[in-house]
Scaffold this motif. Structure first.
Motif, PDB file in Angstrom:
ATOM      1  N   ILE A   1     -60.125 -71.206   5.794  1.00 31.33           N
ATOM      2  CA  ILE A   1     -58.744 -70.772   5.605  1.00 31.33           C
ATOM      3  C   ILE A   1     -57.828 -71.988   5.668  1.00 31.33           C
ATOM      4  O   ILE A   1     -58.014 -72.890   6.478  1.00 31.33           O
ATOM      5  CB  ILE A   1     -58.344 -69.774   6.717  1.00 31.33           C
ATOM      6  CG1 ILE A   1     -59.277 -68.566   6.694  1.00 31.33           C
ATOM      7  CG2 ILE A   1     -56.893 -69.358   6.590  1.00 31.33           C
ATOM      8  CD1 ILE A   1     -59.138 -67.657   7.882  1.00 31.33           C
ATOM      9  N   LEU A   2     -56.822 -71.974   4.794  1.00 27.95           N
ATOM     10  CA  LEU A   2     -55.796 -73.023   4.886  1.00 27.95           C
ATOM     11  C   LEU A   2     -54.607 -72.439   5.643  1.00 27.95           C
ATOM     12  O   LEU A   2     -54.000 -71.466   5.191  1.00 27.95           O
ATOM     13  CB  LEU A   2     -55.348 -73.457   3.487  1.00 27.95           C
ATOM     14  CG  LEU A   2     -54.231 -74.514   3.505  1.00 27.95           C
ATOM     15  CD1 LEU A   2     -54.727 -75.833   4.094  1.00 27.95           C
ATOM     16  CD2 LEU A   2     -53.670 -74.724   2.111  1.00 27.95           C
ATOM     17  N   HIS A   3     -54.318 -73.000   6.812  1.00 37.79           N
ATOM     18  CA  HIS A   3     -53.171 -72.549   7.599  1.00 37.79           C
ATOM     19  C   HIS A   3     -51.993 -73.467   7.292  1.00 37.79           C
ATOM     20  O   HIS A   3     -52.166 -74.693   7.243  1.00 37.79           O
ATOM     21  CB  HIS A   3     -53.476 -72.641   9.097  1.00 37.79           C
ATOM     22  CG  HIS A   3     -54.606 -71.773   9.535  1.00 37.79           C
ATOM     23  ND1 HIS A   3     -54.414 -70.595  10.220  1.00 37.79           N
ATOM     24  CD2 HIS A   3     -55.949 -71.886   9.368  1.00 37.79           C
ATOM     25  CE1 HIS A   3     -55.597 -70.035  10.469  1.00 37.79           C
ATOM     26  NE2 HIS A   3     -56.541 -70.810   9.966  1.00 37.79           N
ATOM     27  N   THR A   4     -50.811 -72.870   7.070  1.00 37.06           N
ATOM     28  CA  THR A   4     -49.628 -73.726   6.908  1.00 37.06           C
ATOM     29  C   THR A   4     -48.641 -73.383   8.028  1.00 37.06           C
ATOM     30  O   THR A   4     -48.521 -72.231   8.430  1.00 37.06           O
ATOM     31  CB  THR A   4     -48.920 -73.488   5.556  1.00 37.06           C
ATOM     32  OG1 THR A   4     -48.415 -72.156   5.526  1.00 37.06           O
ATOM     33  CG2 THR A   4     -49.868 -73.700   4.394  1.00 37.06           C
ATOM     34  N   VAL A   5     -47.954 -74.428   8.519  1.00 38.38           N
ATOM     35  CA  VAL A   5     -46.940 -74.248   9.566  1.00 38.38           C
ATOM     36  C   VAL A   5     -45.675 -74.942   9.093  1.00 38.38           C
ATOM     37  O   VAL A   5     -45.746 -76.090   8.615  1.00 38.38           O
ATOM     38  CB  VAL A   5     -47.422 -74.893  10.887  1.00 38.38           C
ATOM     39  CG1 VAL A   5     -46.293 -74.929  11.917  1.00 38.38           C
ATOM     40  CG2 VAL A   5     -48.619 -74.128  11.449  1.00 38.38           C
ATOM     41  N   ASN A   6     -44.512 -74.249   9.167  1.00 40.44           N
ATOM     42  CA  ASN A   6     -43.286 -74.870   8.631  1.00 40.44           C
ATOM     43  C   ASN A   6     -42.179 -75.002   9.661  1.00 40.44           C
ATOM     44  O   ASN A   6     -41.018 -75.157   9.315  1.00 40.44           O
ATOM     45  CB  ASN A   6     -42.797 -74.090   7.403  1.00 40.44           C
ATOM     46  CG  ASN A   6     -42.097 -72.813   7.813  1.00 40.44           C
ATOM     47  OD1 ASN A   6     -42.341 -72.303   8.912  1.00 40.44           O
ATOM     48  ND2 ASN A   6     -41.204 -72.317   6.974  1.00 40.44           N
ATOM     49  N   LYS A   7     -42.534 -74.903  10.957  1.00 37.54           N
ATOM     50  CA  LYS A   7     -41.508 -75.030  11.993  1.00 37.54           C
ATOM     51  C   LYS A   7     -41.878 -76.145  12.974  1.00 37.54           C
ATOM     52  O   LYS A   7     -43.065 -76.415  13.190  1.00 37.54           O
ATOM     53  CB  LYS A   7     -41.387 -73.715  12.779  1.00 37.54           C
ATOM     54  CG  LYS A   7     -40.837 -72.556  11.974  1.00 37.54           C
ATOM     55  CD  LYS A   7     -39.329 -72.681  11.797  1.00 37.54           C
ATOM     56  CE  LYS A   7     -38.722 -71.489  11.077  1.00 37.54           C
ATOM     57  NZ  LYS A   7     -39.319 -71.209   9.759  1.00 37.54           N
ATOM     58  N   SER A   8     -40.849 -76.742  13.575  1.00 40.85           N
ATOM     59  CA  SER A   8     -41.106 -77.809  14.543  1.00 40.85           C
ATOM     60  C   SER A   8     -41.801 -77.226  15.764  1.00 40.85           C
ATOM     61  O   SER A   8     -41.412 -76.174  16.257  1.00 40.85           O
ATOM     62  CB  SER A   8     -39.757 -78.411  14.977  1.00 40.85           C
ATOM     63  OG  SER A   8     -39.898 -79.056  16.230  1.00 40.85           O
ATOM     64  N   PRO A   9     -42.837 -77.908  16.264  1.00 39.61           N
ATOM     65  CA  PRO A   9     -43.588 -77.364  17.399  1.00 39.61           C
ATOM     66  C   PRO A   9     -42.766 -77.297  18.674  1.00 39.61           C
ATOM     67  O   PRO A   9     -43.093 -76.588  19.609  1.00 39.61           O
ATOM     68  CB  PRO A   9     -44.765 -78.330  17.552  1.00 39.61           C
ATOM     69  CG  PRO A   9     -44.322 -79.583  16.919  1.00 39.61           C
ATOM     70  CD  PRO A   9     -43.374 -79.206  15.829  1.00 39.61           C
ATOM     71  N   LEU A  10     -41.651 -78.084  18.714  1.00 40.68           N
ATOM     72  CA  LEU A  10     -40.878 -78.133  19.964  1.00 40.68           C
ATOM     73  C   LEU A  10     -39.958 -76.924  20.093  1.00 40.68           C
ATOM     74  O   LEU A  10     -39.514 -76.590  21.168  1.00 40.68           O
ATOM     75  CB  LEU A  10     -40.043 -79.414  19.985  1.00 40.68           C
ATOM     76  CG  LEU A  10     -40.890 -80.655  20.233  1.00 40.68           C
ATOM     77  CD1 LEU A  10     -40.359 -81.834  19.505  1.00 40.68           C
ATOM     78  CD2 LEU A  10     -40.971 -80.907  21.719  1.00 40.68           C
ATOM     79  N   THR A  11     -39.653 -76.288  18.971  1.00 39.51           N
ATOM     80  CA  THR A  11     -38.666 -75.208  19.066  1.00 39.51           C
ATOM     81  C   THR A  11     -39.219 -73.893  18.526  1.00 39.51           C
ATOM     82  O   THR A  11     -38.478 -72.966  18.263  1.00 39.51           O
ATOM     83  CB  THR A  11     -37.417 -75.580  18.232  1.00 39.51           C
ATOM     84  OG1 THR A  11     -37.872 -75.980  16.938  1.00 39.51           O
ATOM     85  CG2 THR A  11     -36.643 -76.708  18.873  1.00 39.51           C
TER      86      THR A  11
END
Lengths: 122, 98
Positions: free
Chosen positions: B2-12
């Motif tokens: 699976i290709l996972h995409t993440v588009n948010k900063s990990p800090l917030t």
């Protein structure tokens, strides 16, 4: 109510480009400055990422914030603060930002909120 | 695979943490938009422990826009839009964390 002179604190918490709030904050601050309302800016949380150098935005086809932010002092916006903890958390050096800012500790940061008559958050 | 995409900063945001809980062996992790802050070596992707076979990618245009070129962890592969397409094609499913 003591007559606190009209002054605005713009509190920024969002990183650049993920949304439009960073640009909207800048527009609001420049507008206030243009109307000669004393305005201070506080960069907190991920907003400190707006101050990183080397921003090249051609690839995402948006206007580069790093070219506009440095003009703030020319609009007499001199009180520009950054939350030191936010810089430390992100390993960012206060000396290498695109704009000269004043890092503040928690107590100073809190006093900023008390000392302005209006607060705008972005 | 699976290709996972993440588009948010990990800090917030919890997107990256959620992804790291779900990601399996031989999956791919692509950081886009504000997700690329997760590739910043200073505040760290905190990738350890990651299952074997996980490759971490970051989208070039987003990395450059945010001035992160000199700040990336070594194990992150910077890719362009065409490679993004190839990645999606080479995985049999994709999961967006946003």
């Amino acid at each position: 109510m003591t007559d606190k002179k009209q002054s605005i604190l713009a509190v920024l918490t969002k990183p650049p480009y993920g949304g439009t709030t960073a640009k909207e904050a800048l527009d609001a601050v420049l507008t206030a400055a243009a109307f000669e309302v004393p305005v201070s800016v506080l960069f907190m949380d991920d907003a400190v990422f707006q101050l990183l150098p080397e921003q090249k935005t051609e690839g995402i086809e948006v206007k580069c914030l790093a070219t506009t932010l440095p003009v703030l002092p020319m609009y007499d916006v001199e009180h520009i603060y950054v939350d030191r903890k936010a810089l430390v958390d992100r390993g960012i050096d206060a000396e290498q930002l695109i704009l000269s800012v004043q890092p503040v500790e928690t107590d100073t940061l809190r006093s900023l909120f008390q000392n302005h008559s209006r607060i705008l958050s972005f | 695979m699976i290709l996972h995409t993440v588009n948010k900063s990990p800090l917030t945001s919890s997107c990256l943490n959620n992804c790291l809980r779900a990601i399996g062996d031989n999956d791919g992790l692509l950081l886009i938009e504000d997700g690329v802050y997760g590739a910043d070596k200073h505040q760290g992707l905190k990738l350890k422990p990651l299952p074997s076979g996980i490759t971490v990618y970051a989208l070039k245009a987003d990395v450059e826009a945010r001035g992160l070129m000199g700040r990336l962890s070594e194990d992150v592969r910077v890719i362009d839009d065409q490679e993004f397409v190839d990645l999606v094609v080479s995985h049999n499913a994709s999961q967006s964390w946003y």
